[in-house]
Design an enzyme around this catalytic site. Structure first.
Site, mmCIF file in Angstrom:
data_model
loop_
_atom_site.group_PDB
_atom_site.id
_atom_site.type_symbol
_atom_site.label_atom_id
_atom_site.label_comp_id
_atom_site.label_asym_id
_atom_site.label_seq_id
_atom_site.Cartn_x
_atom_site.Cartn_y
_atom_site.Cartn_z
ATOM 1 N N GLU A 1 59.256 -63.967 -73.538
ATOM 2 C CA GLU A 1 60.117 -62.783 -73.626
ATOM 3 C C GLU A 1 60.043 -62.269 -75.062
ATOM 4 O OE1 GLU A 1 62.242 -60.704 -71.739
ATOM 5 O OE2 GLU A 1 62.526 -59.782 -73.711
ATOM 6 N N CYS B 1 69.320 -56.002 -67.329
ATOM 7 C CA CYS B 1 70.621 -56.162 -66.678
ATOM 8 C C CYS B 1 71.632 -56.809 -67.614
ATOM 9 C CB CYS B 1 70.468 -56.973 -65.389
ATOM 10 S SG CYS B 1 72.037 -57.236 -64.568
ATOM 11 N N CYS C 1 73.349 -53.559 -66.436
ATOM 12 C CA CYS C 1 74.497 -53.814 -65.545
ATOM 13 C C CYS C 1 75.689 -54.483 -66.222
ATOM 14 C CB CYS C 1 74.104 -54.732 -64.379
ATOM 15 S SG CYS C 1 72.396 -54.706 -63.879
ATOM 16 N N LYS D 1 77.333 -52.509 -69.211
ATOM 17 C CA LYS D 1 77.852 -51.275 -68.591
ATOM 18 C C LYS D 1 79.154 -51.550 -67.854
ATOM 19 C CE LYS D 1 77.196 -50.551 -64.625
ATOM 20 N NZ LYS D 1 75.961 -50.128 -64.021
ATOM 21 N N ALA E 1 53.565 -61.065 -74.776
ATOM 22 C CA ALA E 1 52.381 -61.631 -74.121
ATOM 23 C C ALA E 1 51.462 -60.513 -73.655
ATOM 24 C CB ALA E 1 52.816 -62.482 -72.934
ATOM 25 N N TYR F 1 72.251 -42.545 -61.396
ATOM 26 C CA TYR F 1 73.161 -43.672 -61.627
ATOM 27 C C TYR F 1 73.706 -43.686 -63.061
ATOM 28 C CZ TYR F 1 71.644 -46.512 -57.510
ATOM 29 O OH TYR F 1 71.396 -47.018 -56.265
ATOM 30 N N GLU G 1 77.528 -42.781 -64.397
ATOM 31 C CA GLU G 1 78.293 -43.935 -64.891
ATOM 32 C C GLU G 1 78.749 -43.697 -66.327
ATOM 33 O OE1 GLU G 1 76.492 -47.534 -62.119
ATOM 34 O OE2 GLU G 1 75.764 -47.378 -64.160
ATOM 35 N N THR H 1 68.701 -55.035 -59.821
ATOM 36 C CA THR H 1 68.636 -56.440 -60.222
ATOM 37 C C THR H 1 68.547 -57.423 -59.043
ATOM 38 O OG1 THR H 1 69.785 -55.971 -62.259
ATOM 39 C CG2 THR H 1 69.906 -58.246 -61.480
ATOM 40 N N ALA I 1 75.754 -49.830 -55.631
ATOM 41 C CA ALA I 1 76.995 -49.246 -56.136
ATOM 42 C C ALA I 1 76.684 -48.404 -57.342
ATOM 43 C CB ALA I 1 77.978 -50.350 -56.526
ATOM 44 N N HIS J 1 96.153 -55.152 -43.731
ATOM 45 C CA HIS J 1 97.110 -54.135 -44.127
ATOM 46 C C HIS J 1 98.031 -54.614 -45.230
ATOM 47 C CE1 HIS J 1 99.393 -50.490 -43.476
ATOM 48 N NE2 HIS J 1 100.490 -51.216 -43.501
ATOM 49 N N GLU K 1 90.908 -51.212 -44.797
ATOM 50 C CA GLU K 1 91.230 -51.230 -43.366
ATOM 51 C C GLU K 1 90.802 -49.933 -42.672
ATOM 52 O OE1 GLU K 1 95.460 -51.050 -42.173
ATOM 53 O OE2 GLU K 1 95.898 -50.643 -44.280
HETATM 54 P P1 NDP Z 1 67.884 -42.061 -61.609
HETATM 55 O O1 NDP Z 1 66.550 -42.012 -61.003
HETATM 56 O O2 NDP Z 1 69.016 -42.627 -60.847
HETATM 57 O O3 NDP Z 1 68.299 -40.599 -62.075
HETATM 58 C C1 NDP Z 1 67.496 -39.846 -62.928
HETATM 59 C C2 NDP Z 1 68.117 -38.484 -63.090
HETATM 60 O O4 NDP Z 1 67.439 -37.766 -64.105
HETATM 61 C C3 NDP Z 1 68.057 -37.657 -61.825
HETATM 62 O O5 NDP Z 1 69.251 -36.940 -61.709
HETATM 63 C C4 NDP Z 1 66.872 -36.734 -62.092
HETATM 64 O O6 NDP Z 1 66.980 -35.489 -61.453
HETATM 65 C C5 NDP Z 1 66.990 -36.525 -63.582
HETATM 66 N N1 NDP Z 1 65.708 -36.219 -64.211
HETATM 67 C C6 NDP Z 1 64.533 -36.857 -64.055
HETATM 68 N N2 NDP Z 1 63.570 -36.296 -64.822
HETATM 69 C C7 NDP Z 1 64.148 -35.265 -65.464
HETATM 70 C C8 NDP Z 1 63.684 -34.305 -66.393
HETATM 71 N N3 NDP Z 1 62.417 -34.294 -66.796
HETATM 72 N N4 NDP Z 1 64.558 -33.384 -66.859
HETATM 73 C C9 NDP Z 1 65.838 -33.390 -66.443
HETATM 74 N N5 NDP Z 1 66.350 -34.286 -65.575
HETATM 75 C C10 NDP Z 1 65.511 -35.219 -65.089
HETATM 76 O O7 NDP Z 1 67.660 -42.813 -62.995
HETATM 77 P P2 NDP Z 1 68.661 -43.489 -64.023
HETATM 78 O O8 NDP Z 1 68.002 -43.331 -65.335
HETATM 79 O O9 NDP Z 1 70.050 -42.994 -63.854
HETATM 80 O O10 NDP Z 1 68.628 -45.005 -63.592
HETATM 81 C C11 NDP Z 1 67.380 -45.663 -63.397
HETATM 82 C C12 NDP Z 1 67.484 -46.639 -62.274
HETATM 83 O O11 NDP Z 1 68.184 -47.789 -62.706
HETATM 84 C C13 NDP Z 1 68.240 -46.156 -61.051
HETATM 85 O O12 NDP Z 1 67.457 -45.394 -60.194
HETATM 86 C C14 NDP Z 1 68.697 -47.427 -60.439
HETATM 87 O O13 NDP Z 1 67.699 -47.925 -59.620
HETATM 88 C C15 NDP Z 1 68.905 -48.339 -61.640
HETATM 89 N N6 NDP Z 1 70.331 -48.410 -61.998
HETATM 90 C C16 NDP Z 1 71.201 -48.974 -61.130
HETATM 91 C C17 NDP Z 1 72.523 -49.033 -61.415
HETATM 92 C C18 NDP Z 1 73.454 -49.628 -60.433
HETATM 93 O O14 NDP Z 1 73.014 -50.356 -59.543
HETATM 94 N N7 NDP Z 1 74.745 -49.348 -60.527
HETATM 95 C C19 NDP Z 1 73.074 -48.514 -62.662
HETATM 96 C C20 NDP Z 1 72.069 -47.917 -63.498
HETATM 97 C C21 NDP Z 1 70.760 -47.879 -63.175
HETATM 98 P P3 NDP Z 1 66.576 -35.283 -59.899
HETATM 99 O O15 NDP Z 1 67.698 -35.819 -59.092
HETATM 100 O O16 NDP Z 1 66.434 -33.802 -59.783
HETATM 101 O O17 NDP Z 1 65.298 -36.013 -59.723
#
Ligand code: NDP
Length: 462
Positions: A35, A43, A48, A51, A115, A177, A181, A313, A343, A438, A443
Site C-alpha cells: 500500500e 473507505c 465512507c 464521511k 508497486a 452520492y 452528501e 465498499t 445508501a 409500532h 412499519e
Molecule cells: P457519481 O457518479 O455518483 O456522481 C457524479 C456526478 O458528477 C453526477 O451527478 C454527474 O452528472 C456529475 N458529473 C460527471 N462528470 C461531470 C462533468 N464533467 N461536469 C459536471 N458534472 C459532472 O460520483 P461521486 O463522485 O459522487 O461518487 C463516486 C462513486 O463513489 C459513486 O458512484 C458511488 O459508487 C461511490 N460512493 C458511494 C457512497 C455511498 O455508498 N454512500 C458515498 C460516496 C461515493 P450526471 O448525473 O449528469 O452524469
C-alpha cells in the site's frame, strides 16, 4: 511448493485488497500486500468512514434546534471544525492501524510503498523485485475533475476532510452520492451551500420519486440548488475567495470560499505498468475482468473500484473474498451481487434496494407501485417540516417485491433489513403478513395498501 516468493501479491490495502489477502492467507497461501498511502483505502481514510462521522456531526445542528419542541432549552452552541477533524483523524488512525494489525495477525506480509508490475509474475516495490504466482490489482479509484479554467482552485473529497477550517460559502459541483452528501454535511455545519448540477434532478439513476423528494428536502434545508449548470471558470480573487462563472450566461456568478468537485471517480491504474503488460482496460482506465476477477492475463486479477463496475465498499469486499476462494479454495466462486442495497448519507438519508420504478417497468412490463409520504412522528413536536418517502415496487404478475426505496431518517438502517427479504424473493403478501413494529417509520413498509398499477407506455388504474 512453487518457486515464487508469494502465491498472492496484492497491490492496494483498501477494502477489497485487504479482504482478499486475509482470506488467501487463511486458506494457506503465502500472501503479501503493498500500500502506497495508509492501510484502509478510500473507505476508511477518505471515504465512507470519515464521511459518516461528519454526517453525524452535521446532524447535531438539527437535533439542537428540534430539542426545544421536546421541552429542552438549549444554550447557545458553537461548532469547532478543527476539533471535529482532530477527533476524526484519531479514529481513522486507529482503524488504519487495526487494518495493519489484522493483516499481520492473518500472517500476511505487509509492505509500505508503490508497486508496479514488470511481468505477469513480478512486481517492483521501491526497487525491490518480488515474484508471485498471482497478482491482484486492488488500487481503487481517485476523484475525477473536468478540465476547466481555474480547476486548480477546486478541491475534491480527498482534500475536504483535512481543510484547516470550515469554508463559510461553498459551491458543490455534481449531483451524485458525494455531492449531495457533502452539500448536507456542510449545510448542517452552517456553511452557505450551493449545489451546481448539470442535470435536471440530483441522483441520476435512482428512483424518480426518490430524486424529486430528496432534492425538495435539500432545498427546504436551505441548500441552494442550481440545475442545468456547468461551471465555465473559477477565478481566485485578491481577498482569497473564489469567483465562479457558469457556462449559461444567464446563470448568476457566485463568490465562494471553496469549490468542491464531486464529479465522479476514475479507476487508479496509472503507473502500475498495466499498459506495458497488455492488461485490457476500458475507456475510463478500468481493469477488465471476467466473472472470477481474472484479467486477460491468467496470473493478474482485479477487484473493487479499479474494475469500474459497482463502486461500493461491500462489493469490493465480496469480490476480494470470492477471488481468494477461487484461487486457493476448493472451487471457483463468483461474488453474489444479486441485490446490492445502497445508501446516500444525505440529509435526510436515502436507502434503496432492488429495481427503480423505471427499471422495473422496462424489465417486467407491468408493476404495482406503493408510495407513502408522511411526517415522521418526531416532527409532530419538533415542528420541522421534513417528510419521509417510502416506495415499494412489485411485479404485478408474480407479486414479488422488486424494489424498496426510502428517503427519511434511518432509511439506510431500514433498507438493509428489507434487502434480505427482497433477496429471498418476498412477495407483497409476505410484507402484508408481517406484523408492524409500532410506533416506527419502518412499519409503513408492511402497511402499504394503496397501489398504482403501471404498465409500460401508460398508467392503468389506482
Ligand atoms: P457519481 O457518479 O455518483 O456522481 C457524479 C456526478 O458528477 C453526477 O451527478 C454527474 O452528472 C456529475 N458529473 C460527471 N462528470 C461531470 C462533468 N464533467 N461536469 C459536471 N458534472 C459532472 O460520483 P461521486 O463522485 O459522487 O461518487 C463516486 C462513486 O463513489 C459513486 O458512484 C458511488 O459508487 C461511490 N460512493 C458511494 C457512497 C455511498 O455508498 N454512500 C458515498 C460516496 C461515493 P450526471 O448525473 O449528469 O452524469
Amino acid at each position: 511448493m512453487n518457486s515464487y516468493d508469494y502465491q498472492l501479491f496484492v497491490i492496494g490495502g483498501g477494502s477489497g485488497g485487504v479482504r482478499a489477502a486475509r482470506i488467501a492467507s487463511s486458506l494457506g497461501a503465502r500472501t503479501a500486500i503493498a500500500e502506497s498511502h495508509r492501510y484502509g483505502g478510500t473507505c476508511v481514510i477518505r471515504g465512507c468512514v470519515p464521511k459518516k462521522l461528519l454526517v453525524y456531526a452535521a446532524h447535531f445542528a438539527e437535533d439542537f434546534a428540534d430539542a426545544n419542541g421536546f421541552g429542552w432549552s438549549v444554550p447557545p452552541v458553537e461548532f469547532s471544525w478543527p476539533k471535529l477533524i482532530a477527533a476524526k483523524d484519531g479514529e481513522i488512525s486507529r482503524l488504519s492501524g487495526l487494518y495493519e494489525d489484522n493483516l499481520v495477525g492473518s500472517n500476511v506480509s505487509i509492505l509500505h510503498g508503490s508497486a508496479r508490475l514488470v511481468d505477469p509474475h513480478t512486481v517492483v516495490v521501491d526497487g525491490q523485485r518480488i515474484t508471485a504466482e498471482h497478482i491482484l490489482i486492488a488500487t481503487g479509484g481517485t476523484p475525477f475533475m473536468p478540465t476547466i479554467p481555474g480547476i486548480g482552485h477546486a478541491i475534491t473529497s480527498n482534500e475536504i476532510f483535512d481543510l484547516p477550517e470550515l469554508p463559510r460559502r461553498v459551491l458543490v459541483v455534481g449531483g451524485g452520492y458525494i455531492a449531495v452528501e457533502f452539500a448536507g454535511i456542510l449545510n448542517g455545519m452552517g456553511a452557505k451551500v450551493t449545489l451546481g448540477y448539470r442535470g435536471d434532478q440530483v441522483l441520476r439513476g435512482f428512483d424518480v420519486d426518490i430524486r424529486a423528494h430528496l432534492q425538495a428536502e435539500m432545498i427546504k434545508k436551505g441548500i441552494s440548488v442550481l440545475l442545468r449548470q456547468n461551471v465555465a471558470k473559477i477565478e481566485k480573487l485578491p481577498d482569497g475567495s473564489l469567483r465562479v462563472d457558469f457556462a449559461d450566461s444567464a446563470a448568476p456568478t457566485i463568490k465562494v470560499d471553496a469549490v468542491l468537485y464531486a464529479t465522479g471517480r476514475l479507476p487508479n491504474t496509472q503507473g502500475l505498468g498495466l499498459e506495458a503488460l497488455g492488461v485490457a482496460m476500458d475507456s475510463s482506465g478500468g481493469v477488465k475482468v471476467d466473472a472470477f476477477g481474472k484479467t486477460n492475463i491468467d496470473s493478474v486479477h482485479a477487484v473493487g473500484d479499479v474494475t469500474n463496475r459497482i463502486t461500493l465498499t461491500p462489493v469490493a469486499i465480496r469480490e476480494g473474498a470470492a477471488l481468494a476462494q477461487t484461487l486457493f479454495g476448493l472451487a471457483p466462486v463468483t461474488a453474489d451481487l444479486t441485490t446490492v442495497p445502497s445508501a446516500v448519507f444525505s440529509q435526510p438519508p436515502v436507502g434503496t434496494v432492488g429495481l427503480t420504478e423505471e427499471r422495473a417497468l422496462s424489465q417486467y412490463g407491468e408493476i404495482d407501485v406503493y408510495t407513502s409520504r408522511f411526517k415522521n412522528m418526531r416532527h409532530s413536536l419538533s415542528g420541522r417540516d421534513e417528510r419521509t418517502l417510502m416506495k415499494l415496487i412489485v411485479d404485478s404478475a408474480s407479486q414479488r417485491v422488486l424494489g424498496a426505496h426510502m428517503v427519511g431518517t434511518d432509511a439506510p438502517e431500514i433498507i438493509q433489513g428489507l434487502a434480505i427479504a427482497i433477496r429471498m424473493g418476498a412477495t407483497k403478501a409476505d410484507f402484508d403478513a408481517t406484523v408492524a413494529l409500532h410506533p416506527s417509520a419502518a412499519e409503513e413498509f408492511v402497511t402499504m395498501r394503496d397501489k398504482v398499477v403501471k404498465r409500460q407506455g401508460g398508467l392503468i388504474c389506482t
